[in-house]
Design an enzyme around this catalytic site. Structure first.
Site, mmCIF file in Angstrom:
data_model
loop_
_atom_site.group_PDB
_atom_site.id
_atom_site.type_symbol
_atom_site.label_atom_id
_atom_site.label_comp_id
_atom_site.label_asym_id
_atom_site.label_seq_id
_atom_site.Cartn_x
_atom_site.Cartn_y
_atom_site.Cartn_z
ATOM 1 N N CYS A 114 77.291 -27.781 31.581
ATOM 2 C CA CYS A 114 78.312 -28.034 32.620
ATOM 3 C C CYS A 114 78.619 -29.523 32.796
ATOM 4 C CB CYS A 114 77.875 -27.432 33.946
ATOM 5 S SG CYS A 114 77.511 -25.688 33.786
ATOM 6 N N HIS A 242 81.113 -30.439 39.575
ATOM 7 C CA HIS A 242 81.117 -29.212 38.790
ATOM 8 C C HIS A 242 81.179 -28.026 39.753
ATOM 9 C CE1 HIS A 242 80.053 -25.956 36.277
ATOM 10 N NE2 HIS A 242 78.807 -25.885 36.685
ATOM 11 N N ASN A 272 82.436 -20.258 37.834
ATOM 12 C CA ASN A 272 81.830 -21.411 37.158
ATOM 13 C C ASN A 272 82.267 -21.380 35.688
ATOM 14 O OD1 ASN A 272 80.121 -23.119 35.740
ATOM 15 N ND2 ASN A 272 78.268 -22.477 36.802
HETATM 16 N N1 ACO Z 1 75.200 -8.861 44.206
HETATM 17 C C1 ACO Z 1 74.434 -8.369 45.175
HETATM 18 N N2 ACO Z 1 73.157 -8.754 45.347
HETATM 19 C C2 ACO Z 1 72.665 -9.677 44.510
HETATM 20 C C3 ACO Z 1 73.431 -10.222 43.462
HETATM 21 C C4 ACO Z 1 74.755 -9.772 43.327
HETATM 22 N N3 ACO Z 1 75.587 -10.233 42.372
HETATM 23 N N4 ACO Z 1 72.677 -11.118 42.787
HETATM 24 C C5 ACO Z 1 71.483 -11.138 43.390
HETATM 25 N N5 ACO Z 1 71.459 -10.268 44.420
HETATM 26 C C6 ACO Z 1 70.375 -9.970 45.337
HETATM 27 C C7 ACO Z 1 69.031 -10.286 44.730
HETATM 28 O O1 ACO Z 1 68.581 -9.188 43.956
HETATM 29 C C8 ACO Z 1 68.195 -10.519 45.953
HETATM 30 O O2 ACO Z 1 67.845 -9.263 46.503
HETATM 31 P P1 ACO Z 1 66.363 -9.031 47.095
HETATM 32 O O3 ACO Z 1 66.242 -10.004 48.229
HETATM 33 O O4 ACO Z 1 66.372 -7.601 47.512
HETATM 34 O O5 ACO Z 1 65.431 -9.357 45.974
HETATM 35 C C9 ACO Z 1 69.167 -11.172 46.926
HETATM 36 O O6 ACO Z 1 70.480 -10.852 46.445
HETATM 37 C C10 ACO Z 1 69.030 -12.679 47.008
HETATM 38 O O7 ACO Z 1 69.020 -13.204 45.684
HETATM 39 P P2 ACO Z 1 68.788 -14.731 45.429
HETATM 40 O O8 ACO Z 1 68.676 -14.990 43.959
HETATM 41 O O9 ACO Z 1 67.693 -15.206 46.314
HETATM 42 O O10 ACO Z 1 70.187 -15.322 45.952
HETATM 43 P P3 ACO Z 1 70.547 -16.806 46.234
HETATM 44 O O11 ACO Z 1 70.945 -16.966 47.642
HETATM 45 O O12 ACO Z 1 69.542 -17.766 45.667
HETATM 46 O O13 ACO Z 1 71.892 -16.982 45.378
HETATM 47 C C11 ACO Z 1 72.782 -17.789 43.304
HETATM 48 C C12 ACO Z 1 71.862 -16.785 43.973
HETATM 49 C C13 ACO Z 1 74.181 -17.542 43.778
HETATM 50 C C14 ACO Z 1 72.694 -17.602 41.801
HETATM 51 C C15 ACO Z 1 72.366 -19.223 43.688
HETATM 52 O O14 ACO Z 1 70.982 -19.389 43.500
HETATM 53 C C16 ACO Z 1 73.119 -20.265 42.902
HETATM 54 O O15 ACO Z 1 74.310 -20.412 43.006
HETATM 55 N N6 ACO Z 1 72.400 -21.061 42.093
HETATM 56 C C17 ACO Z 1 73.068 -22.096 41.294
HETATM 57 C C18 ACO Z 1 73.564 -21.546 40.013
HETATM 58 C C19 ACO Z 1 74.273 -22.654 39.286
HETATM 59 O O16 ACO Z 1 74.768 -23.564 39.873
HETATM 60 N N7 ACO Z 1 74.341 -22.623 37.999
HETATM 61 C C20 ACO Z 1 75.023 -23.731 37.359
HETATM 62 C C21 ACO Z 1 74.465 -24.086 36.134
HETATM 63 S S1 ACO Z 1 75.299 -23.183 34.948
HETATM 64 C C22 ACO Z 1 75.330 -24.074 33.516
HETATM 65 O O17 ACO Z 1 74.832 -25.143 33.400
HETATM 66 C C23 ACO Z 1 76.023 -23.405 32.349
#
Ligand code: ACO
Length: 315
Positions: A114, A242, A272
């Site tokens: 990214c 980003h 993203n």
């Molecule tokens: N729909 C519904 N529920 C979901 C989904 C979904 N799509 N995805 C996860 N959940 C659930 C999980 O299973 C979990 O359930 P549980 O509590 O029963 O176990 C709950 O939601 C919470 O999941 P978390 O992973 O804790 O959610 P979080 O608030 O951390 O958000 C996210 C996840 C959106 C991925 C966040 O961590 C994020 O944005 N991280 C950054 C990602 C990023 O920026 N990547 C960029 C780099 S990419 C690159 O370099 C190519």
């Protein structure tokens, strides 16, 4: 001349727009979860007929048109990607062919996930300065066909990403410019398209780890860039981070006490798009007149590698 002038920009998007409701037909998710956790409302995915190369070529064509240049006036093509259609030929070579360039010029891809577009800009600037380009104009592209490496059984990652390309025509200029690029090996947080035996080909990501990394590194990166440039945040007109997650940007805005409108967001419409995300945002801001002549813009990238970087551009 050590700065960069952007002479034209453009973008390429797949035809198919996929809403959060559409994603809920594929995996166990819902619009409410995706929008509140990420800010993303829709993204674009390539059909089987569409390719990353086509998106990149479309973006490049638009950028050339806006710069009022023909394909043969370009002296260098640098493409940032980690999900191009082929390992070789490079995406930059594919664009050279698609544009109908008749003269040989340096063409190469860079992979910094990214942060790729910022690595691409700095690579192009360095090659222009060293005299290695065949003319004063370089084409810098960020393009991804991420849908090809998404695991559509993993709801934690497949809802986040989209396909897109964006391109800029640049040349050296006597304007303020600074860049910092960094990386630190950590392949546990994000991993895609492995060619090694017994390793996942699809993208896998520790979302929480990337989130923590991003909210920590963005302010540090910004501070380092401002220090290097001899500027304060008040002297910057727009910050283009980003576009991974709106909550990441909200955290940063709060931490810095900055005006939220200063930090652009468009992940709600594109998801993203990795290396395409920063130039796609810049292209929008340029096309709709938000970035005006005389303004200063800071771009900040972070992503797999881990990689991160920032760049000051003057318009
Ligand atoms: N729909 C519904 N529920 C979901 C989904 C979904 N799509 N995805 C996860 N959940 C659930 C999980 O299973 C979990 O359930 P549980 O509590 O029963 O176990 C709950 O939601 C919470 O999941 P978390 O992973 O804790 O959610 P979080 O608030 O951390 O958000 C996210 C996840 C959106 C991925 C966040 O961590 C994020 O944005 N991280 C950054 C990602 C990023 O920026 N990547 C960029 C780099 S990419 C690159 O370099 C190519």
């Amino acid at each position: 001349m050590t700065g960069l002038q952007i002479l034209g920009s453009g973008h390429g998007l797949p035809k198919r727009c996929v809403t959060n409701e559409d994603m809920a037909q594929i995996v166990d998710t819902n619009n409410e979860w995706i929008t509140t956790r990420t800010g993303i409302e829709q993204r674009y995915f390539c059909s089987e007929e569409e390719t990353c190369g086509q998106l990149a070529a479309q973006a490049a064509q638009q950028a050339l048109q806006q710069a009022n240049l023909s394909a043969d006036q370009i002296g260098l093509i640098v493409a940032a990607t980690f999900t191009s259609d082929y390992l070789t030929p490079s995406l930059a070579c594919q664009v050279h062919q698609a544009l109908g360039c008749t003269k040989p010029i340096p063409c190469m891809d860079v992979n910094a996930a990214c942060t790729g577009f910022l690595y691409g800009l700095e690579t192009a600037r360095s090659l222009l300065m060293s005299g290695s380009a065949n003319s004063e104009y370089a084409l810098v592209i960020g393009a991804e066909g991420l849908s090809r490496v998404l695991d559509f059984t993993d709801r934690t990652s497949c809802v986040l990403f989209g396909d897109a390309a964006a391109a800029m025509v640049v040349r050296l200029a006597d304007t303020p410019y600074s860049c910092i690029l960094n990386a630190s090996g950590d392949t546990t947080s994000l991993f895609a398209n492995s060619l090694l035996p017994n390793q996942a080909r699809f993208l896998q990501m520790d979302g929480k780890a990337i989130f923590r990394f991003a909210v920590d590194i963005i302010p540090k990166c910004l501070e380092q860039l401002l220090q290097k440039s001899g500027l304060t945040l008040e002297q910057i007109d727009h910050v283009v981070c980003h576009q991974a997650n709106s909550r990441i940007i909200d955290h940063v805005v709060k931490k810095l006490g900055a005006p939220p409108t200063m930090f652009y967001k468009n992940m709600q419409r594109f998801g993203n798009t990795s290396a395409a995300s920063i130039p796609l945002a810049l292209d929008e801001l340029l096309q709709n007149g938000t970035i005006r002549p005389g303004q200063k813009v800071v771009c900040i990238g972070f992503g797999a590698g881990l990689t991160w970087g920032a760049c000051l551009l003057s318009f």
